[in-house]
Write a protein that holds these residues in place. Sequence first.
Motif, short mmCIF file in Angstrom:
data_model
loop_
_atom_site.label_atom_id
_atom_site.label_comp_id
_atom_site.label_asym_id
_atom_site.label_seq_id
_atom_site.Cartn_x
_atom_site.Cartn_y
_atom_site.Cartn_z
N CYS A 79 20.39 7.16 -2.16
CA CYS A 79 20.82 7.30 -3.56
C CYS A 79 20.02 6.44 -4.52
CB CYS A 79 22.31 7.01 -3.68
SG CYS A 79 23.36 8.19 -2.78
N PRO A 80 19.84 5.14 -4.27
CA PRO A 80 19.03 4.35 -5.21
C PRO A 80 17.58 4.81 -5.26
CG PRO A 80 19.61 3.04 -3.26
CD PRO A 80 20.45 4.29 -3.22
N ALA A 81 17.04 5.27 -4.13
CA ALA A 81 15.66 5.77 -4.13
C ALA A 81 15.58 7.04 -4.98
CB ALA A 81 15.20 6.06 -2.71
N THR A 82 16.60 7.88 -4.88
CA THR A 82 16.64 9.10 -5.69
C THR A 82 16.73 8.76 -7.17
OG1 THR A 82 17.73 10.32 -3.91
CG2 THR A 82 17.93 11.22 -6.14
N THR A 83 17.62 7.85 -7.50
CA THR A 83 17.78 7.46 -8.91
C THR A 83 16.49 6.85 -9.45
OG1 THR A 83 20.15 7.07 -8.58
CG2 THR A 83 19.13 6.08 -10.52
N ALA A 84 15.82 6.03 -8.64
CA ALA A 84 14.55 5.43 -9.08
C ALA A 84 13.51 6.51 -9.35
CB ALA A 84 14.05 4.46 -8.02
N ASN A 85 13.45 7.52 -8.50
CA ASN A 85 12.52 8.63 -8.72
C ASN A 85 12.90 9.42 -9.96
OD1 ASN A 85 10.31 8.89 -6.79
ND2 ASN A 85 11.88 9.02 -5.23
N MET A 86 14.19 9.59 -10.19
CA MET A 86 14.64 10.30 -11.38
C MET A 86 14.30 9.51 -12.65
SD MET A 86 18.29 11.95 -10.10
CE MET A 86 18.67 12.72 -11.68
N VAL A 87 14.36 8.19 -12.56
CA VAL A 87 13.97 7.36 -13.70
C VAL A 87 12.48 7.55 -14.02
CG1 VAL A 87 13.63 4.96 -14.47
CG2 VAL A 87 15.80 5.64 -13.43
N ALA A 88 11.67 7.69 -12.97
CA ALA A 88 10.24 7.97 -13.18
C ALA A 88 10.07 9.33 -13.85
CB ALA A 88 9.50 7.93 -11.85
N LEU A 89 10.85 10.32 -13.44
CA LEU A 89 10.82 11.64 -14.07
C LEU A 89 11.31 11.55 -15.51
CD1 LEU A 89 12.34 13.79 -11.17
CD2 LEU A 89 9.97 13.83 -11.96
N GLN A 90 12.32 10.73 -15.73
CA GLN A 90 12.84 10.49 -17.07
C GLN A 90 11.73 9.99 -18.00
OE1 GLN A 90 16.57 7.92 -17.86
NE2 GLN A 90 14.90 6.46 -18.11
N SER A 91 10.95 9.04 -17.52
CA SER A 91 9.86 8.47 -18.33
C SER A 91 8.82 9.53 -18.68
CB SER A 91 9.19 7.32 -17.57
OG SER A 91 10.10 6.27 -17.34
N GLU A 102 15.54 19.14 -24.32
CA GLU A 102 15.45 20.37 -23.54
C GLU A 102 15.86 20.17 -22.08
OE1 GLU A 102 11.71 22.73 -25.00
OE2 GLU A 102 11.24 20.59 -25.01
N VAL A 103 15.80 18.93 -21.63
CA VAL A 103 16.10 18.61 -20.23
C VAL A 103 17.08 17.45 -20.17
CG1 VAL A 103 15.15 18.00 -17.98
CG2 VAL A 103 13.74 19.31 -19.60
N GLU A 104 18.12 17.61 -19.37
CA GLU A 104 19.09 16.52 -19.19
C GLU A 104 19.28 16.25 -17.70
OE1 GLU A 104 22.38 15.78 -21.43
OE2 GLU A 104 21.77 16.88 -23.23
N PHE A 105 19.63 15.01 -17.40
CA PHE A 105 19.94 14.62 -16.04
C PHE A 105 21.44 14.38 -15.92
CE2 PHE A 105 15.55 12.52 -14.98
CZ PHE A 105 14.95 13.77 -15.13
N GLY A 133 20.15 10.94 -22.46
CA GLY A 133 19.85 12.23 -21.85
C GLY A 133 20.26 12.30 -20.39
N TRP A 134 21.04 11.33 -19.97
CA TRP A 134 21.45 11.25 -18.55
C TRP A 134 22.93 10.92 -18.51
CZ3 TRP A 134 17.71 8.70 -14.54
CH2 TRP A 134 18.23 8.82 -13.25
N GLU A 192 6.04 15.34 -8.68
CA GLU A 192 5.09 16.23 -9.33
C GLU A 192 5.57 17.67 -9.27
OE1 GLU A 192 1.12 15.79 -7.98
OE2 GLU A 192 0.97 13.67 -8.50
N GLN A 193 6.12 18.08 -8.13
CA GLN A 193 6.63 19.44 -7.99
C GLN A 193 7.83 19.65 -8.89
OE1 GLN A 193 5.25 22.04 -6.08
NE2 GLN A 193 6.65 23.10 -7.47
N ILE A 194 8.70 18.65 -8.99
CA ILE A 194 9.88 18.77 -9.84
C ILE A 194 9.47 18.95 -11.30
CG2 ILE A 194 11.96 17.60 -10.67
CD1 ILE A 194 12.16 16.29 -7.89
N ILE A 195 8.49 18.16 -11.76
CA ILE A 195 8.00 18.29 -13.13
C ILE A 195 7.41 19.68 -13.35
CG2 ILE A 195 6.14 17.57 -14.69
CD1 ILE A 195 8.47 15.73 -14.88
#
Length: 209
Positions: A79-91, A102-105, A133-134, A192-195
């Motif tokens: 879970c924390p690893a996922t959230t950290a990756n989502m924070v990178a996506l957020q940035s 246009e995008v929300e978490f 946005g989250w 990268e794939q998620i973006i």
Amino acid sequence: MIPVRNASKRSYIILAIIIIIIAIGYWLFASFYKPALPVKMNSPAFSLSDLHGETVTEAQFDGKIRLTSFIFTRCPDICPATTANMVALQSELQKQGQFGNEVEFVSITFDPENDTPEVLQQYAERMGIDQSGWTLLRGDENKVKDLASQYNLSIVRLDDGLFAHSITSLLLIDGKQRVRQIYRMGEDMENEQIITDIKTLLKEQQRDS
């Protein structure tokens, strides 16, 4: 005068060419309009509470791309690893001016007994979550488990009070409340794939609007 046999042969050739042109045109049309991300399922309705105790439903995300995770803050790894990756996506989405617009978490805890609004707020601050946005949501444990099961996700409470859960618990949902992709969580997340997939859905929405 053109012999009947030659005229007939020419007609067949012209007809064959027309059929080939129609087939190619249909293939190009189908390829162009075929969704790059097929619809996996409809995203179920829900009614949960945010950190302020306000009711949040799926309707509040209509028209927006939504990346949704199921987590619990006592989780030691995934879970924390996922959230950290989502924070990178957020940035990355913030740089594009798309985060919160246009995008929300959304992150939904399945451990409401421990994950009080105060605990979730501390988690958000510690992890760098931008709540503009989250949205962090909580609700009755069984209610959240039922919601997760509708996404074909499994959540099991262990004897030590922690949880075991599906590692594919990260969902990309389009503005029409349809699940378009399901990702692995944790360190194996392919940001990268998620973006790329988010951009695909944004283009799709612009084309359909």
